[in-house]
Design a protein around this motif. Structure first.
Motif, mmCIF file in Angstrom:
data_model
loop_
_atom_site.group_PDB
_atom_site.id
_atom_site.type_symbol
_atom_site.label_atom_id
_atom_site.label_comp_id
_atom_site.label_asym_id
_atom_site.label_seq_id
_atom_site.Cartn_x
_atom_site.Cartn_y
_atom_site.Cartn_z
ATOM 1 N N LYS A 112 0.821 -1.216 0.000
ATOM 2 C CA LYS A 112 0.000 0.000 0.000
ATOM 3 C C LYS A 112 0.853 1.264 0.000
ATOM 4 C CE LYS A 112 -4.211 -1.992 1.841
ATOM 5 N NZ LYS A 112 -5.202 -2.008 2.919
ATOM 6 N N ALA A 113 1.903 1.276 0.783
ATOM 7 C CA ALA A 113 2.785 2.449 0.821
ATOM 8 C C ALA A 113 3.515 2.614 -0.506
ATOM 9 C CB ALA A 113 3.786 2.332 1.971
ATOM 10 N N ALA A 114 4.005 1.519 -1.071
ATOM 11 C CA ALA A 114 4.740 1.592 -2.342
ATOM 12 C C ALA A 114 3.833 2.113 -3.456
ATOM 13 C CB ALA A 114 5.305 0.223 -2.708
ATOM 14 N N ILE A 115 2.604 1.611 -3.517
ATOM 15 C CA ILE A 115 1.668 2.008 -4.570
ATOM 16 C C ILE A 115 1.229 3.465 -4.395
ATOM 17 C CG2 ILE A 115 -0.656 1.601 -5.505
ATOM 18 C CD1 ILE A 115 -0.158 -1.428 -4.848
ATOM 19 N N ALA A 116 0.840 3.832 -3.172
ATOM 20 C CA ALA A 116 0.378 5.205 -2.926
ATOM 21 C C ALA A 116 1.492 6.211 -3.197
ATOM 22 C CB ALA A 116 -0.139 5.336 -1.497
ATOM 23 N N ALA A 117 2.700 5.915 -2.745
ATOM 24 C CA ALA A 117 3.827 6.822 -2.959
ATOM 25 C C ALA A 117 4.142 6.966 -4.445
ATOM 26 C CB ALA A 117 5.054 6.329 -2.199
ATOM 27 N N CYS A 118 4.129 5.872 -5.175
ATOM 28 C CA CYS A 118 4.415 5.905 -6.609
ATOM 29 C C CYS A 118 3.379 6.769 -7.332
ATOM 30 C CB CYS A 118 4.446 4.487 -7.178
ATOM 31 S SG CYS A 118 5.028 4.397 -8.882
ATOM 32 N N ASN A 119 2.118 6.556 -7.031
ATOM 33 C CA ASN A 119 1.058 7.348 -7.666
ATOM 34 C C ASN A 119 1.203 8.837 -7.359
ATOM 35 O OD1 ASN A 119 -0.132 5.109 -8.822
ATOM 36 N ND2 ASN A 119 -1.633 4.847 -7.196
ATOM 37 N N GLU A 120 1.459 9.160 -6.101
ATOM 38 C CA GLU A 120 1.607 10.559 -5.719
ATOM 39 C C GLU A 120 2.828 11.187 -6.408
ATOM 40 O OE1 GLU A 120 2.552 13.104 -1.742
ATOM 41 O OE2 GLU A 120 0.947 11.602 -1.591
ATOM 42 N N LEU A 121 3.924 10.446 -6.474
ATOM 43 C CA LEU A 121 5.131 10.957 -7.138
ATOM 44 C C LEU A 121 4.870 11.303 -8.596
ATOM 45 C CD1 LEU A 121 7.872 8.612 -5.685
ATOM 46 C CD2 LEU A 121 7.886 11.122 -5.605
ATOM 47 N N VAL A 122 4.212 10.410 -9.309
ATOM 48 C CA VAL A 122 3.940 10.650 -10.728
ATOM 49 C C VAL A 122 3.105 11.927 -10.890
ATOM 50 C CG1 VAL A 122 2.774 9.776 -12.800
ATOM 51 C CG2 VAL A 122 4.183 8.241 -11.415
ATOM 52 N N GLU A 123 2.070 12.077 -10.088
ATOM 53 C CA GLU A 123 1.223 13.269 -10.184
ATOM 54 C C GLU A 123 2.003 14.535 -9.862
ATOM 55 O OE1 GLU A 123 -1.738 13.235 -11.572
ATOM 56 O OE2 GLU A 123 -1.506 11.061 -11.758
ATOM 57 N N ARG A 124 2.855 14.475 -8.849
ATOM 58 C CA ARG A 124 3.634 15.664 -8.463
ATOM 59 C C ARG A 124 4.695 15.988 -9.503
ATOM 60 N NH1 ARG A 124 5.248 16.281 -2.347
ATOM 61 N NH2 ARG A 124 5.577 18.382 -3.165
ATOM 62 N N ILE A 125 5.326 14.984 -10.069
ATOM 63 C CA ILE A 125 6.318 15.210 -11.125
ATOM 64 C C ILE A 125 5.656 15.928 -12.295
ATOM 65 C CG2 ILE A 125 7.716 14.029 -12.889
ATOM 66 C CD1 ILE A 125 8.217 11.858 -10.649
ATOM 67 N N LYS A 126 4.497 15.416 -12.719
ATOM 68 C CA LYS A 126 3.795 15.992 -13.870
ATOM 69 C C LYS A 126 3.325 17.427 -13.594
ATOM 70 C CE LYS A 126 2.443 13.580 -17.071
ATOM 71 N NZ LYS A 126 2.949 13.503 -18.429
ATOM 72 N N SER A 127 2.939 17.729 -12.361
ATOM 73 C CA SER A 127 2.373 19.045 -12.082
ATOM 74 C C SER A 127 3.369 20.057 -11.516
ATOM 75 C CB SER A 127 1.183 18.922 -11.128
ATOM 76 O OG SER A 127 1.602 18.480 -9.852
ATOM 77 N N GLU A 128 4.456 19.612 -10.890
ATOM 78 C CA GLU A 128 5.318 20.546 -10.166
ATOM 79 C C GLU A 128 6.713 20.747 -10.753
ATOM 80 O OE1 GLU A 128 5.318 19.919 -5.877
ATOM 81 O OE2 GLU A 128 3.363 18.937 -6.044
ATOM 82 N N LEU A 129 7.216 19.779 -11.504
ATOM 83 C CA LEU A 129 8.575 19.943 -12.025
ATOM 84 C C LEU A 129 8.566 20.796 -13.293
ATOM 85 C CD1 LEU A 129 10.349 16.493 -11.560
ATOM 86 C CD2 LEU A 129 10.302 18.457 -10.047
ATOM 87 N N PRO A 130 9.518 21.724 -13.410
ATOM 88 C CA PRO A 130 9.585 22.567 -14.610
ATOM 89 C C PRO A 130 10.229 21.803 -15.783
ATOM 90 C CG PRO A 130 11.304 23.207 -13.067
ATOM 91 C CD PRO A 130 10.492 22.131 -12.401
ATOM 92 N N ILE A 131 9.441 20.872 -16.314
ATOM 93 C CA ILE A 131 9.845 20.051 -17.462
ATOM 94 C C ILE A 131 8.748 20.201 -18.508
ATOM 95 C CG2 ILE A 131 10.338 17.712 -18.301
ATOM 96 C CD1 ILE A 131 11.073 16.987 -15.391
ATOM 97 N N TRP A 132 9.165 20.444 -19.756
ATOM 98 C CA TRP A 132 8.203 20.633 -20.831
ATOM 99 C C TRP A 132 8.510 19.700 -21.986
ATOM 100 C CZ3 TRP A 132 10.753 24.454 -18.212
ATOM 101 C CH2 TRP A 132 9.956 25.233 -17.364
ATOM 102 N N GLY A 133 7.448 19.288 -22.671
ATOM 103 C CA GLY A 133 7.604 18.431 -23.837
ATOM 104 C C GLY A 133 7.049 19.092 -25.083
ATOM 105 N N LYS A 134 7.831 19.045 -26.144
ATOM 106 C CA LYS A 134 7.402 19.566 -27.432
ATOM 107 C C LYS A 134 7.111 18.362 -28.326
ATOM 108 C CE LYS A 134 9.612 23.070 -29.068
ATOM 109 N NZ LYS A 134 10.701 23.863 -29.684
ATOM 110 N N GLU A 135 5.857 18.248 -28.779
ATOM 111 C CA GLU A 135 5.494 17.161 -29.680
ATOM 112 C C GLU A 135 6.122 17.392 -31.044
ATOM 113 O OE1 GLU A 135 1.148 15.715 -28.237
ATOM 114 O OE2 GLU A 135 1.242 17.723 -29.130
ATOM 115 N N VAL A 136 6.718 16.346 -31.592
ATOM 116 C CA VAL A 136 7.283 16.380 -32.937
ATOM 117 C C VAL A 136 6.374 15.521 -33.804
ATOM 118 C CG1 VAL A 136 9.297 15.874 -34.364
ATOM 119 C CG2 VAL A 136 9.605 16.621 -31.974
ATOM 120 N N PHE A 137 5.870 16.087 -34.911
ATOM 121 C CA PHE A 137 4.905 15.397 -35.758
ATOM 122 C C PHE A 137 5.557 14.815 -37.003
ATOM 123 C CE2 PHE A 137 2.440 18.463 -33.307
ATOM 124 C CZ PHE A 137 1.437 17.652 -32.802
ATOM 125 N N ASP A 138 4.826 13.922 -37.658
ATOM 126 C CA ASP A 138 5.337 13.237 -38.853
ATOM 127 C C ASP A 138 5.580 14.181 -40.031
ATOM 128 O OD1 ASP A 138 2.620 13.668 -39.317
ATOM 129 O OD2 ASP A 138 2.188 11.582 -39.827
#
Length: 148
Positions: A112-138
């Motif tokens: 339970k701790a491993a799963i909850a922590a992993c889920n929270e980390l992913v959400e925080r990484i996506k919302s709080e870290l200053p990382i951006w992705g530029k989509e490259v198209f065909d």
């Protein structure tokens, strides 16, 4: 990898190789207090936008700010959950469709701790870290990606 000021470097140039993921998992076999691991792998998918297909995402970041925020998130997560280990790896540069761009790995005596922590980390990484992705198209056009 550790930076000089003891902040763990979470960044990988390009895609995260499968052997890095496998080795990380294998390295935990000797840690016998661990009863559970939770792993999240973010993979680049083929999205379509106005008839164009995504072929890659090019990631950029405010590196020092992102590393400091990742350290803060890591410390807060360790204080909130009963974890043995916590690892975060995020790609920088171009990552092609089908390749791994985010690897989050938590370990704990109990699932339970491993799963909850992993889920929270992913959400925080996506919302709080200053990382951006530029989509490259065909068609070689590009556009900034909006996180979902």
């Amino acid at each position: 990898m550790e930076k000089a000021n003891n902040i763990k470097d979470i960044f990988v140039n390009g895609a995260i190789p499968p052997d890095k993921i496998a080795k990380s998992i294998a390295n935990h076999g000797v840690k016998t207090a661990i009863g559970a691991h939770s792993i999240f792998l973010g993979q680049i998918r083929t999205d379509e936008n106005n008839g164009r297909k995504v072929v890659a995402i090019e990631y950029t970041a405010y590196r020092d700010m992102a590393l400091e925020k990742a350290r803060e998130i890591r410390e807060e997560t360790f204080s909130k959950y009963d974890l043995t280990c916590l690892h975060i790896y995020h790609s920088l540069g171009e990552v092609n469709v089908g390749e791994i761009c985010l690897f989050v790995f938590t370990s704990s005596p109990h699932r339970k701790a491993a799963i909850a922590a992993c889920n929270e980390l992913v959400e925080r990484i996506k919302s709080e870290l200053p990382i951006w992705g530029k989509e490259v198209f065909d068609d070689n056009s590009e556009q900034w990606k909006v996180n979902q």
